[in-house]
Design an enzyme around this catalytic site. Structure first.
Site, PDB file in Angstrom:
ATOM      1  N   GLY A  69       0.721  -1.257   0.096  1.00 30.31           N
ATOM      2  CA  GLY A  69       0.075   0.067  -0.053  1.00 30.31           C
ATOM      3  C   GLY A  69       0.918   1.280  -0.057  1.00 30.31           C
ATOM      4  O   GLY A  69       0.563   2.367  -0.794  1.00 30.31           O
ATOM      5  N   THR A  70       2.030   1.365   0.483  1.00 36.87           N
ATOM      6  CA  THR A  70       2.869   2.458   0.923  1.00 36.87           C
ATOM      7  C   THR A  70       3.366   2.653  -0.613  1.00 36.87           C
ATOM      8  O   THR A  70       3.487   3.744  -1.156  1.00 36.87           O
ATOM      9  CB  THR A  70       3.883   2.098   1.511  1.00 36.87           C
ATOM     10  OG1 THR A  70       3.388   1.974   3.236  1.00 36.87           O
ATOM     11  CG2 THR A  70       5.149   3.235   1.558  1.00 36.87           C
ATOM     12  N   GLN A 177      -8.047   1.565   5.020  1.00 41.35           N
ATOM     13  CA  GLN A 177      -8.610   1.157   6.199  1.00 41.35           C
ATOM     14  C   GLN A 177     -10.189   0.899   5.934  1.00 41.35           C
ATOM     15  O   GLN A 177     -10.861   0.303   6.756  1.00 41.35           O
ATOM     16  CB  GLN A 177      -8.637   2.352   7.430  1.00 41.35           C
ATOM     17  CG  GLN A 177      -7.155   2.413   8.106  1.00 41.35           C
ATOM     18  CD  GLN A 177      -6.750   1.318   8.864  1.00 41.35           C
ATOM     19  OE1 GLN A 177      -7.841   0.264   9.019  1.00 41.35           O
ATOM     20  NE2 GLN A 177      -5.717   1.004   9.005  1.00 41.35           N
ATOM     21  N   SER A 194      -4.416  -1.374   0.640  1.00 39.24           N
ATOM     22  CA  SER A 194      -3.292  -2.464   0.903  1.00 39.24           C
ATOM     23  C   SER A 194      -3.940  -3.544   1.536  1.00 39.24           C
ATOM     24  O   SER A 194      -4.906  -3.814   2.168  1.00 39.24           O
ATOM     25  CB  SER A 194      -2.539  -1.665   2.067  1.00 39.24           C
ATOM     26  OG  SER A 194      -1.438  -2.695   2.358  1.00 39.24           O
ATOM     27  N   ALA A 195      -3.824  -4.885   0.811  1.00 39.66           N
ATOM     28  CA  ALA A 195      -4.361  -5.933   1.104  1.00 39.66           C
ATOM     29  C   ALA A 195      -4.343  -6.666   2.528  1.00 39.66           C
ATOM     30  O   ALA A 195      -5.268  -7.353   2.965  1.00 39.66           O
ATOM     31  CB  ALA A 195      -3.773  -7.234   0.215  1.00 39.66           C
ATOM     32  N   HIS A 196      -3.247  -6.261   3.496  1.00 35.88           N
ATOM     33  CA  HIS A 196      -3.245  -6.835   4.541  1.00 35.88           C
ATOM     34  C   HIS A 196      -4.251  -6.175   5.542  1.00 35.88           C
ATOM     35  O   HIS A 196      -4.307  -6.561   6.956  1.00 35.88           O
ATOM     36  CB  HIS A 196      -1.838  -6.758   5.242  1.00 35.88           C
ATOM     37  CG  HIS A 196      -1.314  -5.405   5.484  1.00 35.88           C
ATOM     38  ND1 HIS A 196      -0.766  -4.535   4.544  1.00 35.88           N
ATOM     39  CD2 HIS A 196      -1.238  -4.979   6.772  1.00 35.88           C
ATOM     40  CE1 HIS A 196      -0.427  -3.342   5.076  1.00 35.88           C
ATOM     41  NE2 HIS A 196      -0.760  -3.664   6.509  1.00 35.88           N
ATOM     42  N   CYS A 320       4.651   8.018  24.476  1.00 36.16           N
ATOM     43  CA  CYS A 320       5.231   7.224  25.586  1.00 36.16           C
ATOM     44  C   CYS A 320       5.592   5.928  25.239  1.00 36.16           C
ATOM     45  O   CYS A 320       6.316   5.054  25.678  1.00 36.16           O
ATOM     46  CB  CYS A 320       4.279   7.059  26.821  1.00 36.16           C
ATOM     47  SG  CYS A 320       3.942   8.510  27.560  1.00 36.16           S
TER      48      CYS A 320
END
Length: 482
Positions: A69-70, A177, A194-196, A320
């Site tokens: 996807g990136t 998403q 993105s497939a994942h 944090c």
């Protein structure tokens, strides 16, 4: 062990697993070859492209597969900007885009282009009119996610796409998403995914470019995937990605309703069970499976470790949990509490009511334990009671070892070198030491303080006066109102 981080990567869907195993035997050959094995691989690739295009809502010849996807985002942004270089060199993005989009924007700016970020409200959404106002005549490309990856807020893509279309500006939508839940509405120009994120295998991205959009691929030429994604296609993974996308879409409506009910329970119960919690993100216009909340006086990394030990896998946007000690750019843009941040994203088909009930049962004790470890006030009521007792006894002087009083009698609290959530905890401990109307100035070099101190003021009914420079770090000024 309940896995509650589907927004990072969804578990492999059973359909994807079966399709992957089957296509390993059938789809290994070069689909560009004309012999039997090549033709068989080509048929699988074409069928996968048609299925994916149908889910996206575009033509098969408008969609290409990428290694991630990136990669799809970077190829889409660079290709669209290059295709419109004669129009202008201005890129417009929202302040809460995925880091892949923001990194592409940074590269564009480093190459001499300009980037405009559109801010968001406290729910994480852009205002369509504010976004439209930034679409000038020199804008080459606009980018807007369909839904935020950290807080689940859906963006007004339809309205922004309409404005972009009327002004002749292409809109790239990062749909990573949301694509599992349905096609992206609106007249967008480019789309990535993105497939994942939907239960397909990792290493498969989608890039759709509508016909008529000026697009100039960057990098060396390649004959595969219309020249927009170089390299040999991973056909088994592509087939599995397309098959799982079709499968999750078939049950999206039913599963979305089920998960939304579970998320609604978490959104309602967490503030009831855990004191001093801020649930962030839009309560209505949001993804069905994502809920994010931040816990005052809590170290995010410690809380995530405790949840992991209790059997729950969650993620966080808290500074944090970051080696850079910088809060998530999403939480920062929203201006919400960042410390003790927890994102719960429920995987479809794999989440039960029992899992959610157990999460709600263990969370209060874990948060209380972390707060106790850091010496934090247990609750708002306890902190206010301590302040009232301190005022009744005559407002004691601050400790000379760490604090000092300024000329007006207000308190200066030195927390330099101390990281979240310590600056806010120390502020809560001393606010009762100044008379009502006076101030506490917190010296801090922790970037999270810029978010967490104003958020604490809002939760405690105190006034955040503002910040000013200091010899070291930043001075954050808080006025006691009660």
């Amino acid at each position: 062990m309940p896995y509650f981080d589907a927004a990072s990567a969804a578990p492999l869907h059973p359909v994807a697993r079966r399709a992957l195993q089957a296509s390993l035997d059938e789809g290994w050959a070069d689909p560009a070859r004309l012999y039997r094995e090549g033709r068989r691989a080509r048929l699988l690739l074409d069928a996968a492209r048609e299925a994916a295009a149908d889910a996206v809502g575009c033509r098969p010849d408008e969609l290409v597969f990428t290694p991630s996807g990136t990669h799809a985002v970077h190829a889409g942004v660079s290709g669209a900007l290059a295709g419109r270089r004669r129009v202008g060199r201005r890129l417009v993005v929202s302040a809460v885009e995925h880091s892949a989009v923001l990194h592409a924007a940074e590269a564009w700016e480093a190459a001499g282009g300009s980037v405009t970020e559109v801010g968001v409200d406290r729910h994480g959404a852009v205002a369509p009119e504010a976004y439209t106002a930034e679409l000038g005549g020199t804008t080459a490309l606009a980018c807007l996610q369909s839904a935020n990856h950290e807080v689940g807020t859906e963006q007004p893509v339809r309205e922004v796409a309409e404005a972009c279309r009327s002004l002749g500006v292409p809109l790239l939508v990062d749909a990573a998403q949301s694509l599992a839940w349905g096609p992206v509405e609106g007249d967008w120009s480019l789309l990535t995914a993105s497939a994942h994120k939907w239960g397909g295998p990792s290493g498969v991205g989608l890039l759709a470019v509508r016909k008529g959009v000026r697009f100039a691929r960057q990098g060396p030429a390649d004959e595969r995937e219309s020249g927009r994604s170089a390299g040999f296609q991973n056909i088994p993974a592509i087939v599995a990605a397309a098959a799982s996308l079709r499968a999750v879409r078939a049950e999206a409506a039913t599963e979305a309703a089920r998960l939304r009910a579970l998320v609604d329970r978490i959104r309602a119960r967490v503030p009831e069970l855990v004191p001093d919690v801020e649930v962030v993100g839009d309560p209505v216009r949001r993804l069905p499976h994502v809920v994010t909340f931040s816990c005052l006086y809590v170290d995010g990394e410690t809380l995530l470790h405790e949840l992991d030990r209790a059997g729950f896998s969650v993620s966080s946007g808290s500074s944090c949990t970051s080696s850079t000690l910088i809060p998530s750019h999403v939480l920062k843009a929203m201006g919400v509490l960042s410390e003790g941040n927890v994102r719960v994203s429920l995987p479809p088909f794999d989440t039960s009511e029992k899992d959610v009930d157990r999460f709600l049962a263990v969370l209060p004790g874990l948060v209380a334990g972390v707060r106790e470890r850091f010496g934090a006030p247990a609750s708002a009521a306890e902190a206010e009671g301590a302040a009232a007792r301190a005022e009744a006894s005559g407002a004691p002087e601050a400790s000379a070892s760490s604090d000092a009083s300024d000329a007006a009698g207000s308190l200066v609290l030195d927390t330099l070198g101390r990281r979240c959530p310590i600056p806010v905890i120390e502020l809560a401990k001393v606010i009762g030491e100044v008379p009502v109307g006076n101030t506490v100035t917190v010296l801090s070099d922790d970037e999270a303080a810029r978010l967490d101190i104003p958020a604490w003021c809002g939760m405690r009914g105190q006034e955040y006066v503002g910040e000013r420079g200091a010899e070291a770090g930043v001075a954050y000024v808080v006025r006691r109102l009660r």
